[in-house]
Every structure is written in structure tokens, then in C-alpha cells.
Design a protein around this motif. Structure first.
Motif, PDB file in Angstrom:
ATOM      1  N   VAL B  31       4.072  13.656 -18.961  1.00 20.08           N
ATOM      2  CA  VAL B  31       4.838  13.041 -17.862  1.00 20.08           C
ATOM      3  C   VAL B  31       5.365  11.675 -18.288  1.00 20.08           C
ATOM      4  O   VAL B  31       6.536  11.330 -18.068  1.00 20.08           O
ATOM      5  N   LYS B  32       4.477  10.891 -18.937  1.00 18.04           N
ATOM      6  CA  LYS B  32       4.906   9.564 -19.411  1.00 18.04           C
ATOM      7  C   LYS B  32       6.063   9.687 -20.392  1.00 18.04           C
ATOM      8  O   LYS B  32       7.062   8.948 -20.305  1.00 18.04           O
ATOM      9  N   ALA B  33       5.933  10.610 -21.345  1.00 18.95           N
ATOM     10  CA  ALA B  33       6.974  10.765 -22.373  1.00 18.95           C
ATOM     11  C   ALA B  33       8.299  11.183 -21.733  1.00 18.95           C
ATOM     12  O   ALA B  33       9.368  10.682 -22.094  1.00 18.95           O
ATOM     13  N   TRP B  34       8.217  12.080 -20.751  1.00 20.64           N
ATOM     14  CA  TRP B  34       9.422  12.546 -20.063  1.00 20.64           C
ATOM     15  C   TRP B  34      10.119  11.382 -19.357  1.00 20.64           C
ATOM     16  O   TRP B  34      11.330  11.205 -19.455  1.00 20.64           O
ATOM     17  N   LEU B  35       9.334  10.581 -18.650  1.00 18.55           N
ATOM     18  CA  LEU B  35       9.915   9.454 -17.907  1.00 18.55           C
ATOM     19  C   LEU B  35      10.542   8.432 -18.848  1.00 18.55           C
ATOM     20  O   LEU B  35      11.610   7.878 -18.575  1.00 18.55           O
ATOM     21  N   GLU B  36       9.837   8.157 -19.957  1.00 11.18           N
ATOM     22  CA  GLU B  36      10.374   7.159 -20.888  1.00 11.18           C
ATOM     23  C   GLU B  36      11.671   7.629 -21.533  1.00 11.18           C
ATOM     24  O   GLU B  36      12.531   6.830 -21.873  1.00 11.18           O
ATOM     25  N   LYS B  37      11.798   8.956 -21.695  1.00  6.53           N
ATOM     26  CA  LYS B  37      13.028   9.500 -22.260  1.00  6.53           C
ATOM     27  C   LYS B  37      14.167   9.423 -21.232  1.00  6.53           C
ATOM     28  O   LYS B  37      15.296   9.046 -21.551  1.00  6.53           O
ATOM     29  N   GLU B  38      13.849   9.771 -19.986  1.00  2.00           N
ATOM     30  CA  GLU B  38      14.862   9.738 -18.925  1.00  2.00           C
ATOM     31  C   GLU B  38      15.287   8.316 -18.578  1.00  2.00           C
ATOM     32  O   GLU B  38      16.422   8.081 -18.172  1.00  2.00           O
ATOM     33  N   TYR B  39      14.324   7.392 -18.676  1.00  5.77           N
ATOM     34  CA  TYR B  39      14.576   6.000 -18.250  1.00  5.77           C
ATOM     35  C   TYR B  39      14.250   5.065 -19.404  1.00  5.77           C
ATOM     36  O   TYR B  39      13.140   4.544 -19.504  1.00  5.77           O
ATOM     37  N   PRO B  40      15.198   4.867 -20.305  1.00  8.53           N
ATOM     38  CA  PRO B  40      14.928   4.112 -21.535  1.00  8.53           C
ATOM     39  C   PRO B  40      14.410   2.692 -21.288  1.00  8.53           C
ATOM     40  O   PRO B  40      13.743   2.129 -22.150  1.00  8.53           O
TER      41      PRO B  40
END
Lengths: 154, 77
Positions: B31-40
Motif C-alpha cells: 500500500v505504501k509503495a502504491w501511494l508513493e508511486k501515485e503521489y510522488p
């Protein structure tokens, strides 16, 4: 008497009410820790502080701290209230009340509670200075957490 | 769907306190990785995670309807 032992509030905290929450006929000592907003930190002048909490989880963490305290000091009674919102210099941010049959435990359990609050309770403060603002974190230098969460207290 | 909560500086950098994402069945780390990718602009490096108001580990699986809160370094007291 048992309700509202742990609260997050957006109004000034009534210190005497905190003492009353932990009063007990077997209590021989009550310690009250009152955390207040300090003006000068490392030479920098604070104008005001803003506190924010993840309130439902903060209450759960207060309850966890109570369990930890009762394991070590079964005769203690504990109440904690933390204020959120915008606070001015000298305003009360947190009050911890502990009663115990004897004074030493009342001091020790109270100090344990504030140390644990700073480790596990999801509350944040934002400093407002003359020249800007910042969210303050890591006051204990206990991050990053290698296991993704704070270590359990012994 | 799972709901995500942001606090303090995370809330300011995201510009929102809460969002819903279709990541049920993933781990906290995913989840963290997904969010960091979506929201640089979002950095979750030193951030703790709580699932349903309990501290969770990176390998914890999040389920449908769970509430995942990201908790930057705390400063209460």
C-alpha cells in the motif's frame, strides 16, 4: 467515576477535575503532571502551538499505557487528558493524574505515562514561529522504527 | 476498498485527510509503495502504520473495509 478516564479535548483542561478522577479512599498520594506550552526552544521563540490527534487510536493507546502501568503497579489509578487545537504560551496541553497508596509509585507511574505518551500515542504538534511553521517529530530520536512500530515497553 | 488516513505533515502534503483506494488484500508495504508511486510528493519512509487503530507491521495484510492510518513521528505531551 470510571468513565472519561482518557480523553482528547479541544477545550481547556480542568486540573482539579483530573485529580478528582483518580481519587480513591486508599490513595495516599496523587501526582499531577501538567504539560504546558513553552515559549523558547533551543533559542527559537514559539508564538503558538497547534496539536492534532488521531483521537480514537490515541484513546486506545492511553488504555494500553494503563494496562502496562497496572502490570507494574496494580494499586494505581490513572487518568489522562490531552488537548488539541491551537494553544498559546503557558496553556496546558496534557494532564496526567496518578493516585497510589504510596508516593514513590505515584511519581514513577506518572513519569512512565508521559514517556509512553511520547512513544506510542498518535498526537502531533505544529510549532508556529515568527518566521514560519513546522510539524515537530522524533523528539525522542526513536525513529525510524525498524519493526514498523514502537518497541513494547518492558 | 480500504480507507487511508493522513495526519500532520502527511495531510498537508497530500492536501487531504482521507481517501479510498482499491488495495484490499495487499500488504502495508505494498500500500505504501502504491501511494508513493501515485503521489510522488508523498514520503512514507519514517512513517508508522496503524490498521484499524492498532500499530501494524509492513507485512500486515489489509482487508476490505480496513482503515489504514499513516502516522508520522509523533510529538504529543
Amino acid at each position: 467515576m470510571q468513565e472519561n478516564k482518557f480523553e482528547i479535548v479541544d477545550q481547556p483542561i480542568d486540573v482539579e477535575a483530573m485529580r478528582a478522577k483518580v481519587m480513591d479512599r486508599n490513595a495516599g498520594a496523587v501526582t499531577l503532571f501538567i504539560g504546558t506550552v513553552r515559549e523558547m526552544t533551543k533559542g527559537k521563540k514559539t508564538l503558538s502551538l497547534q496539536y492534532e490527534a488521531y483521537a480514537p487510536m490515541a484513546i486506545k493507546m492511553f488504555e494500553q499505557i494503563e494496562r502496562e502501568i497496572l502490570e507494574q503497579w496494580p494499586d494505581v489509578r490513572l487518568a489522562i487528558t490531552h488537548r488539541v487545537g491551537l494553544l498559546a504560551i503557558s496553556d496546558i496541553a496534557v494532564v496526567i493524574a496518578v493516585s497510589s497508596p504510596h508516593r514513590k509509585v505515584a511519581y514513577e507511574a506518572n513519569e512512565f505515562a508521559i514517556e509512553r505518551i511520547k512513544q506510542i500515542v498518535p498526537i502531533w504538534k505544529k510549532e508556529h514561529w515568527e518566521d514560519g511553521t513546522a510539524w515537530i517529530g522524533d523528539q525522542l530520536e526513536n525513529v525510524p522504527y525498524p519493526n514498523g512500530r514502537p518497541e513494547e515497553a518492558e | 476498498m480500504i480507507s487511508i488516513l493522513f495526519f500532520a505533515q502527511l495531510q498537508e502534503s497530500m492536501g487531504q485527510a482521507q481517501m479510498e483506494v482499491p488495495l484490499a488484500g495487499k500488504t502495508v508495504a505494498e500500500v505504501k509503495a502504491w501511494l508513493e508511486k501515485e503521489y510522488p510528493l508523498l514520503s512514507l519512509a519514517q512513517v508508522m502504520t496503524a490498521v484499524n487503530e492498532e500499530f501494524a507491521r509492513d507485512q500486515t495484510i489489509v482487508n476490505e473495509g480496513d482503515q489504514v492510518a499513516f502516522i508520522p513521528p509523533i510529538s504529543g505531551g
